[in-house]
Write a protein that holds these residues in place. Structure first.
Motif, PDB file in Angstrom:
ATOM      1  N   HIS A  99       0.856  -1.183   0.004  1.00  0.00           N
ATOM      2  CA  HIS A  99       0.071   0.001   0.150  1.00  0.00           C
ATOM      3  C   HIS A  99       0.919   1.135   0.002  1.00  0.00           C
ATOM      4  N   VAL A 100       0.566   1.999  -1.093  1.00  0.00           N
ATOM      5  CA  VAL A 100       1.526   3.267  -1.088  1.00  0.00           C
ATOM      6  C   VAL A 100       0.922   4.421  -0.177  1.00  0.00           C
ATOM      7  N   VAL A 117       6.168   2.676   1.081  1.00  0.00           N
ATOM      8  CA  VAL A 117       5.146   1.424   0.529  1.00  0.00           C
ATOM      9  C   VAL A 117       5.135   0.513   1.672  1.00  0.00           C
ATOM     10  N   ASN A 118       3.556   0.506   2.266  1.00  0.00           N
ATOM     11  CA  ASN A 118       3.868  -0.671   3.450  1.00  0.00           C
ATOM     12  C   ASN A 118       3.369  -1.974   2.819  1.00  0.00           C
ATOM     13  N   THR A 138      -3.086   0.390  -4.115  1.00  0.00           N
ATOM     14  CA  THR A 138      -2.572  -0.818  -3.916  1.00  0.00           C
ATOM     15  C   THR A 138      -1.896  -1.564  -4.966  1.00  0.00           C
ATOM     16  N   VAL A 139      -0.559  -2.022  -4.672  1.00  0.00           N
ATOM     17  CA  VAL A 139       0.102  -2.287  -5.673  1.00  0.00           C
ATOM     18  C   VAL A 139       0.883  -3.782  -5.441  1.00  0.00           C
ATOM     19  N   VAL A 187      -2.374  -1.246 -10.736  1.00  0.00           N
ATOM     20  CA  VAL A 187      -3.157  -0.812  -9.604  1.00  0.00           C
ATOM     21  C   VAL A 187      -4.075  -1.945  -9.260  1.00  0.00           C
ATOM     22  N   LEU A 188      -4.351  -2.352  -7.902  1.00  0.00           N
ATOM     23  CA  LEU A 188      -5.062  -3.499  -7.553  1.00  0.00           C
ATOM     24  C   LEU A 188      -6.123  -2.869  -6.685  1.00  0.00           C
ATOM     25  N   ASP A 189      -7.584  -3.441  -6.511  1.00  0.00           N
ATOM     26  CA  ASP A 189      -8.483  -3.139  -5.914  1.00  0.00           C
ATOM     27  C   ASP A 189      -8.088  -3.414  -4.277  1.00  0.00           C
TER      28      ASP A 189
END
Length: 203
Positions: A99-100, A117-118, A138-139, A187-189
C-alpha cells in the motif's frame, strides 16, 4: 529473511540471507550440514548455508524461493540439532501486496517519485518512474532478491542519490495476459487485497 536455492548452479545448498552486510569481511562457522555467516566486525549473523538440504526439505525453483512456515520450522530444528541457538526470522515472500503510504517527487529527477510502501511487515522506500503512481494505491511489490518472470534480479539500488529497496510492478513486468495494453504500474482493488499478502507470479 530471503532464501535462495539453485541445485544445478551451486549444489544442494539452501542459502538464507538474514541481513545485507556493509562489509565483505565475514566469518564462517560450520557444524555438520549447517554453516553460519557473521559480519567479521560486529559479529552479527548475516546468513546461513544449509548443505544437503534435500534430506530435510523438498525444494523447487531456481533462484529466490518462498519458504512455508513449516519449512522454516524444519530448518530451525536442524539448527538446534547442530547446536545453534539462534532463532530464524520469518521468511520473506518475493512478491507481496503493498500500500503506497506516500508519494513525493524526487528532488533530482523530474520523472521519478519517492514512495513509502507498506508491505505488511515493514515500510519500504521505493523509487518509481511510472507516470500513474500515486499515494493510497494498492500495488504489487517485488522485494529485494525477487526474480522477475523475465529473469531480472531485484536488488537494492541508489537512484539519483535516493535509496530504493524493491520495485513496484507493472502488468507487463509481471507477464500478465494482455499486459501490452496496460501502461504504468498495476493498480489493484484495495478492498480485495491487503498489504503483506503474498502475490503469486506465473513463471
Amino acid at each position: 529473511m530471503n532464501a535462495y536455492y539453485n541445485e544445478i548452479g551451486i549444489g544442494d545448498v539452501l542459502l538464507l540471507v538474514i541481513k545485507e552486510s556493509e562489509t565483505e569481511e565475514t566469518t564462517v562457522e560450520r557444524r555438520g550440514d549447517v554453516a553460519v555467516l557473521k559480519n567479521a566486525e560486529t559479529k552479527e549473523t548475516i546468513g546461513w548455508n544449509l548443505f544437503h538440504v534435500s534430506k530435510q526439505l523438498h525444494l523447487t525453483g531456481n533462484g529466490r524461493i518462498d519458504l512455508q512456515e513449516a519449512q522454516v520450522d524444519t530448518l530451525q530444528s536442524l539448527l538446534k540439532k547442530e547446536g545453534f541457538d539462534e532463532v530464524l526470522p520469518k521468511a520473506s515472500a518475493a512478491f507481496v501486496i503493498g500500500h503506497v503510504e506516500s508519494c513525493e517527487k524526487h528532488p533530482n529527477a523530474d520523472k521519478l517519485n519517492i514512495c513509502q510502501v507498506n508491505v505488511g511487515s515493514e515500510t519500504l522506500q521505493i523509487v518509481c518512474g511510472a507516470a500513474n503512481i500515486a499515494a493510497n494505491q494498492t500495488v504489487v511489490v517485488a522485494q529485494v532478491g525477487a526474480i522477475m518472470p523475465g529473469g531480472m534480479l531485484i536488488t537494492s539500488s541508489d537512484l539519483r542519490g535516493v535509496a530504493s529497496s524493491g520495485m513496484i510492478c507493472s502488468a507487463r513486468e509481471l507477464a500478465l495476459p494482455n499486459a501490452d495494453n496496460e501502461k504504468g504500474i498495476l493498480v489493484l482493488d484495495g478492498e480485495k487485497y491487503k498489504a503483506g499478502d503474498v502475490y503469486t507470479v506465473r513463471k
